[in-house]
Design an enzyme around this catalytic site. Structure first.
Site, mmCIF file in Angstrom:
data_model
loop_
_atom_site.group_PDB
_atom_site.id
_atom_site.type_symbol
_atom_site.label_atom_id
_atom_site.label_comp_id
_atom_site.label_asym_id
_atom_site.label_seq_id
_atom_site.Cartn_x
_atom_site.Cartn_y
_atom_site.Cartn_z
ATOM 1 N N CYS A 55 -11.520 14.518 -7.905
ATOM 2 C CA CYS A 55 -11.531 14.477 -6.441
ATOM 3 C C CYS A 55 -10.142 14.218 -5.844
ATOM 4 O O CYS A 55 -9.999 14.008 -4.661
ATOM 5 C CB CYS A 55 -12.517 13.426 -5.929
ATOM 6 S SG CYS A 55 -12.052 11.748 -6.353
ATOM 7 N N ASP B 15 -3.876 8.963 -7.580
ATOM 8 C CA ASP B 15 -3.435 7.685 -8.129
ATOM 9 C C ASP B 15 -3.180 7.782 -9.625
ATOM 10 O O ASP B 15 -2.228 7.198 -10.135
ATOM 11 C CB ASP B 15 -4.471 6.589 -7.840
ATOM 12 C CG ASP B 15 -4.262 6.001 -6.450
ATOM 13 O OD1 ASP B 15 -3.098 5.753 -6.097
ATOM 14 O OD2 ASP B 15 -5.253 5.803 -5.718
ATOM 15 N N HIS C 299 -1.149 9.064 2.194
ATOM 16 C CA HIS C 299 -2.426 9.158 2.893
ATOM 17 C C HIS C 299 -2.319 9.854 4.236
ATOM 18 O O HIS C 299 -3.288 10.437 4.713
ATOM 19 C CB HIS C 299 -3.086 7.788 2.982
ATOM 20 C CG HIS C 299 -3.713 7.417 1.685
ATOM 21 N ND1 HIS C 299 -3.086 6.615 0.763
ATOM 22 C CD2 HIS C 299 -4.881 7.811 1.117
ATOM 23 C CE1 HIS C 299 -3.854 6.519 -0.308
ATOM 24 N NE2 HIS C 299 -4.940 7.227 -0.124
HETATM 25 C C1 PEP Z 1 -7.042 9.632 -5.707
HETATM 26 O O1 PEP Z 1 -6.345 8.644 -5.923
HETATM 27 O O2 PEP Z 1 -6.901 10.708 -6.293
HETATM 28 C C2 PEP Z 1 -8.078 9.591 -4.675
HETATM 29 C C3 PEP Z 1 -8.925 10.581 -4.521
HETATM 30 O O3 PEP Z 1 -8.101 8.499 -3.855
HETATM 31 P P1 PEP Z 1 -7.091 8.232 -2.667
HETATM 32 O O4 PEP Z 1 -6.256 9.468 -2.503
HETATM 33 O O5 PEP Z 1 -7.893 7.932 -1.468
HETATM 34 O O6 PEP Z 1 -6.297 7.087 -3.173
HETATM 35 MG MG MG Z 2 -6.982 6.738 -5.173
#
Ligand code: PEP
Ligand code: MG
Length: 753
Positions: free
Chosen positions: A680, A633, A367
């Site tokens: 996304c 994820d 993140h």
């Molecule tokens: C993902 O997991 O692809 C996502 C968009 O959520 P995050 O990266 O915030 O876990």
């Molecule tokens: Mg995610």
């Protein structure tokens, strides 16, 4: 030698004398001579000498009391030769009863050192790097006591800091000495966030400034140290007892606890403070010595422990400073240097001054990298031994295009950097011109390009990039930057602001996705062994509905009768989605009962991040208004590879048959049921990956703002039908990755990547 000179003579008087001698007027050589004389007298040593390490690797005698003065700047030991080189190699003291008997002893007649047998030498260390050695010698064969070794190490730390911070300017022989890393260096790493930046290094874990090395009141300083150590131990115990939600694995915490309670570590710090150093300087001294000793270890386990010790030292410095490091005042054009960084830590830095980020570790999908991309801050990670190679204030180039860092770049490098930055600006100006051009493939398919966001600062990017909306608004970012839990009013305010800025474009709000590496210091939660597989995201929301309800209430209030799109993170079962959706319906009914407008239209969706859903889409999709694939994820769970663990996070390629087949299965099921689907995850913002996604059938991509231009350019040059045929063939491949094949296909089709 008298015992405990520093203690006996009054803890700080010798250190003060050394400091005064160094800082006083007169030629630098004379001051250095005075320093060795003072040390020799105080330590009742017949010889005291300073050797400094030349860039060539030679150790040169720079000053001596007791050896022949003619040897100064004449005696040079080649790398690997003599006891002083051995001290530098080992990075620790050498304490010998009879030096000439040591196999590394090298006799130099010009020094006249024949009569001296007892030898104690310690490295002069700066940030763990040896820059020379400090030696005392006596005639009689004897062993120097632990206290004397301790004292000489404290003296050497003060000396090293003063030499390295420019107290000896004017000494011409110094030109060739590497007091701090000063040569230009080019380090290859991995790209975590693209872009180019030039600025000055700011160390996330900053060393103590030389003027803060000595204390006037050692007793008070010792108490300060003890209180801080106690607070540190309490902090770690609390983390282990699970009273706070932290992103540190249990085994690391156990190691912290072990070190924090370690008598050796504690004693080292206490001794250093007693000998006249401030608590901060004591931490630096002990850390520097550990680094020098352990960093040469080949054993990865030991190197890992060194990291733990360094983290512990950082924590202690933070406790001593009583502040979080991110609250520091940054210079203009700051390039942040860290081993690794949590997303919340990064967000604490002043974004108006932060230009780039360099990490020794980290991973592309973590993140912190996502936050860097969201903020448009170039970031290069996995730069080996970065922190040993850089000093605070060094000029640095972050090359987030080639995944490189240039430390102390030469003028020609800076010039070529500027040329590239101009080119990049031009390229972005080209993208800016495209901002109102719809993203339509050469064969006429319209692709919707949306952006990911999470903070109010991101909103300017919407008009600038020409994104058609926000495909993922990460609501947890507001919680991560706050000092305390944002209230209903603060949440409503932010969401209303986002909707205003969107000006009719669609916005998908994702409900809180906390847990994993997204931690809130003010929320208490149980510690978990596997946070990524643990109590996070919608699981938390369903178990503690108060937080989820509050957020839904804020979203409904902010929509004020307009369209509202809400999406739940990390849904793993149909039942979870059903329950989460029921909360939305309840909150809408609650608003209605109070005569407040219900969102119109209201759309509720799920993120597809848990592989379990891939085989239950037939049940899930009819319950949703839309879905979005979170590939960050989804890939982590598909390949069982922690996205935050650099050892495994890049081991598997999303451009591989299993991942592409999983994505295709999702896309096909959505098409069949008529459910709008977007991607996304970060993949969507990279032209080659986005090329594969549109070839698989996806028509909505949500990405970091900087991805919109390059992805649109790719789309405008793509014949989607040909791409689909090509990629469909590759799904049958028996290999691990088809990245090269996809790239070859794209090049053959003249796709602008
Ligand atoms: C993902 O997991 O692809 C996502 C968009 O959520 P995050 O990266 O915030 O876990
Ligand atoms: Mg995610």
């Amino acid at each position: 030698m008298a015992d405990r000179v520093l203690a006996v003579r009054g803890p700080r008087s010798l250190l003060r004398q050394i400091r005064e001698a160094m800082a006083g007027g007169g030629p630098a050589q004379a001051r250095l001579d005075m320093v060795v004389r003072t040390i020799a007298q105080s330590m009742v040593a017949e010889v005291c000498s300073i050797y400094l390490l030349r860039a060539s690797g030679d150790m040169e005698l720079f000053a001596t009391e007791g050896l022949s003065p003619d040897a100064v700047h004449v005696t040079r030991m080649k790398s690997g030769e003599g006891l002083v080189s051995e001290i530098v190699r080992l990075g620790r003291p050498l304490n010998l009863t009879d030096a000439p008997l040591h196999p590394k002893f090298s006799y130099r007649p010009e020094t006249g050192e024949d009569p001296f047998h007892a030898f104690l030498g310690v490295p002069l260390l700066r940030g763990g790097r040896p820059i020379g050695a400090l030696v005392v010698q006596n005639r009689t064969a004897r062993v120097y006591g632990d206290d004397e070794v301790e004292d000489l190490q404290t003296i050497s730390m003060v000396l090293a800091e003063m030499v390295a911070s420019g107290e000896l300017v004017g000494l011409t022989e110094l030109q060739d000495v590497e007091l701090a890393p000063h040569r230009p260096e080019r380090l290859k790493g991995q790209r975590f966030a693209e872009g180019l930046a030039f600025g000055v290094a700011v160390l996330h874990e900053a060393p103590a400034a030389p003027e803060k090395l000595l204390t006037d009141d050692a007793a008070a300083e010792e108490i300060r140290l003890q209180i801080s150590l106690e607070a540190l131990r309490r902090q770690i115990d609390e983390m282990l007892d699970g009273h706070s939600l932290v992103g540190v694995p249990r085994d690391v915490l156990e190691t912290y606890r072990m070190f924090a309670a370690d008598r050796g570590w504690n004693r080292g710090l206490e001794e250093a403070v007693r000998s006249g150093l401030t608590a901060e300087a004591a931490v630096e001294r002990v850390r520097s010595e550990q680094r020098a000793r352990l960093s040469q270890a080949r054993d990865p386990y030991i190197r890992e422990r060194l990291h733990d010790l360094e983290d512990l030292a950082d924590r202690l410095l933070r406790v001593l400073a009583g502040e979080t490091p991110g609250k520091r005042i940054l210079p203009e054009n700051a390039i942040l240097i860290a081993r690794n960084l949590g997303p919340a830590e990064l967000l604490e830095y002043d974004r108006t001054k932060l230009r780039g980020l360099l990490l020794e570790e980290g991973s592309q999908a973590s993140h912190a990298s996502i936050v860097a991309r969201a903020l448009g801050i170039p970031c290069v990670g996995r730069l080996a031994r970065l922190r040993d190679r850089i000093s605070e204030g060094d000029p640095v180039i972050v090359d987030g295009e080639q995944a490189e860092a240039f430390l102390r770049p030469r003028a020609d490098m800076i010039e070529s950097f500027r040329a590239r930055a101009d080119l990049r600006a031009q390229r972005y100006a080209e993208f800016a011109k495209l901002k109102d051009t719809p993203a339509i493939t050469r064969d006429g398919d319209k692709i919707k390009l949306l952006m990911n966001a999470g903070l109010a600062v991101d909103l300017d990017n919407l008009p600038q990039t020409g994104a058609e909306g926000i495909g993922l608004f990460r609501t947890e970012f507001q919680f991560m930057v706050a000092e305390q839990m944002p209230r209903l009013s603060a949440q409503t305010e932010l969401y209303a602001k986002v909707l205003e800025a969107a000006d009719g474009k669609s916005v998908v709000f994702r409900t809180l996705d906390l847990g994993g590496d997204k931690v809130l210091p003010y929320i208490q939660a149980d510690r978990e062994d596997n946070p990524a597989l643990g109590w996070r995201a919608i699981r938390m929301g369903l178990d503690r509905p108060a937080l989820l309800r509050l957020q839904l209430r804020a979203l409904i209030a902010a929509a004020a009768g307009r369209e509202l799109r809400v999406m739940f993170p990390l849904v793993a079962t149909v039942e979870e989605f059903r329950r989460a959706r029921a909360f939305v319906d309840d909150e809408v009914a609650w608003a209605r009962r109070r005569g407040r407008p219900a969102p119109d239209p209201l759309r509720v969706g799920a993120m597809i991040e848990a592989p379990s859903l891939i085989w239950h889409l037939d049940a899930l999709l009819p319950m949703t208004d839309f879905v979005s694939v979170g590939t960050n994820d989804l890939m982590q769970y598909l390949f069982a590879a922690d996205r935050d663990n650099p050892r495994v996070s890049d081991r598997y390629d999303p451009l591989s048959p299993p991942a592409l087949r999983a994505l295709k299965a999702i896309g096909d099921a959505c098409k069949e049921s008529g459910t709008p689907v977007s991607v996304c995850g970060e993949l969507a913002g990279r032209p080659l990956e986005a090329f594969a996604l549109i070839a698989l059938g996806f028509e909505r991509l949500s990405m970091p703002p900087a991805g919109i231009g390059p992805v649109k350019r790719m789309i405008l040059s793509t014949d989607r039908e040909a791409a689909s045929k090509g990629v469909a063939g590759l799904l049958k491949s028996g290999g691990g990755s088809v990245r090269n094949e996809i790239e070859t296909l794209a090049r053959k089709l003249n796709v602008a990547l």
